[in-house]
Design an enzyme around this catalytic site. Structure first.
Site, PDB file in Angstrom:
ATOM      1  CD  GLU A 121      -3.202  -0.797  -0.110  1.00  0.00           C
ATOM      2  OE1 GLU A 121      -3.000   0.426  -0.549  1.00  0.00           O
ATOM      3  OE2 GLU A 121      -3.707  -1.740  -0.621  1.00  0.00           O
TER       4      GLU A 121
ATOM      5  CE1 TYR B 211      -6.916   3.546  -1.233  1.00  0.00           C
ATOM      6  CE2 TYR B 211      -4.359   3.591  -0.854  1.00  0.00           C
ATOM      7  CZ  TYR B 211      -5.468   2.841  -1.321  1.00  0.00           C
ATOM      8  OH  TYR B 211      -5.362   1.516  -1.902  1.00  0.00           O
TER       9      TYR B 211
ATOM     10  CG  ASP C 151      -7.885   4.459  -5.598  1.00  0.00           C
ATOM     11  OD1 ASP C 151      -9.115   4.506  -5.932  1.00  0.00           O
ATOM     12  OD2 ASP C 151      -6.993   3.872  -6.313  1.00  0.00           O
TER      13      ASP C 151
END
Length: 308
Positions: free
Chosen positions: A41, A124, A142
């Site tokens: 991520e 996010y 996103d």
DNA sequence: GACCCGTGGCT
DNA sequence: TAGCCAAGGGT
């Protein structure tokens, strides 16, 4: 257009079916190790999947666990980040690993609020981790999902005069349409659709599984002129590219050796001259403030290296 | 809220 | 080809 009350479930059904056959096989999917998901991520922030696919395995081999990353020299973490861009992410990732070991018993916190307090983890990423690591039905927003949902729900998701979408409205829409039983696959499917079909430039509406429900289908306008923002820089080259060059040069210096200011200057800017001195000092000062380089003095010369 | 932070591929 | 764009976050 189908009746409104059925539209959402028709959309989720169609997209989930499409994802079953067309979803990308990415190594961080179906991954159980929360450390590995976190690394993916962070790497994927503003970085294309293709690049992460190349560098992700190498980084994990070098730093396979929270502990190995936390205990590593920062210079070796920066070196392992080579090619990723946004080097500050590497520093924040290591700091997060250290905080997790010191304050969270070596395990990733399970709530959005706590995750978002860790460096490098914003709104996010905190939501993505809660969904992708802990499997909870939370929405994710996103850049892909902003684009997809704003095209699917143009009335609920307003834009300002310049065409910028109301991101808060996207979060509300994402929460509203989220299928609680398939949250993980739904969020992944939305991102895959945005990355492969519902792209920013020249979207492939003829191949989209939800065209029948999309008011924007085949009506995407080519982007308007756009105002090019002028970045601070030197001779037309933005400062951040010089920052990246400085770090890259230092990566290639063996071990913990230092490089003199003049040697560094010539490698960073081939036509370096005395008039650039104040400017380059400013670049180095910014990098040192960020923790991406270390400096020391020997006599009148400045010596530079990656941080310990 | 505006600005800053890398890198490389694509149109 | 020059600008746009990419699984954002920090200040």
């Amino acid at each position: 257009m189908p009746a409104p009350q059925h539209r959402q479930s028709r959309i989720t059904g169609a997209l989930l079916r499409w994802y079953r056959r067309n979803g990308r096989a990415l190594p961080w999917r179906r991954e159980n190790d929360q450390y590995r998901i976190l690394v993916s991520e962070i790497m994927l922030q503003q970085t294309q999947v293709r690049r992460v696919l190349e560098l992700y395995p190498r980084f994990l081999k070098r730093f396979p666990t929270f502990r190995s990353l936390a205990n590593a020299r920062t210079s070796s973490v920066i070196r392992a980040w080579r090619g990723m861009g946004y080097n500050n992410r590497a520093l924040r990732l290591q700091q997060t690993a250290r905080t997790i070991l010191q304050q969270h018993d070596g395990k990733l916190p399970g709530t959005v609020e706590t995750l978002q307090q860790l460096p490098g983890i914003g709104r996010y990423t905190a939501h993505a981790l809660v969904c992708f690591v802990f499997g909870e039905p939370v929405p994710v927003v996103d850049t892909n999902i902003i684009r997809v949902l704003s095209r699917l729900f143009p009335r609920a998701i307003s834009r300002d005069r310049s065409g910028k979408v109301n991101v808060e409205a996207v979060w509300t829409a994402a929460r509203s349409i989220l299928p609680r039983q398939n949250a993980y696959r739904w969020n992944q499917a939305l991102m895959d659709l945005g990355a492969t079909i519902c792209t920013s430039f020249n979207p492939q509406c003829d191949r989209c599984p939800v065209t029948a429900f999309c008011p924007s289908a085949f009506r995407i306008k080519k982007r308007s002129p756009g105002t090019k923002k002028v970045e601070p820089g030197r001779e037309g080259i933005p400062n951040r590219l010089y920052r990246g060059k400085v770090v890259e040069v230092l990566r290639n210096v063996n071990g913990r050796r230092f490089l003199s200011f003049s040697h560094l200057a010539k490698q960073v800017k081939p036509n370096y001259g005395e008039r650039d001195k104040r400017w380059l000092r400013g670049i180095l000062h910014g990098l040192e403030r960020d923790g991406l380089i270390a400096t020391k003095r020997r006599g009148s010369t400045l010596l530079v290296s990656l941080p310990e």
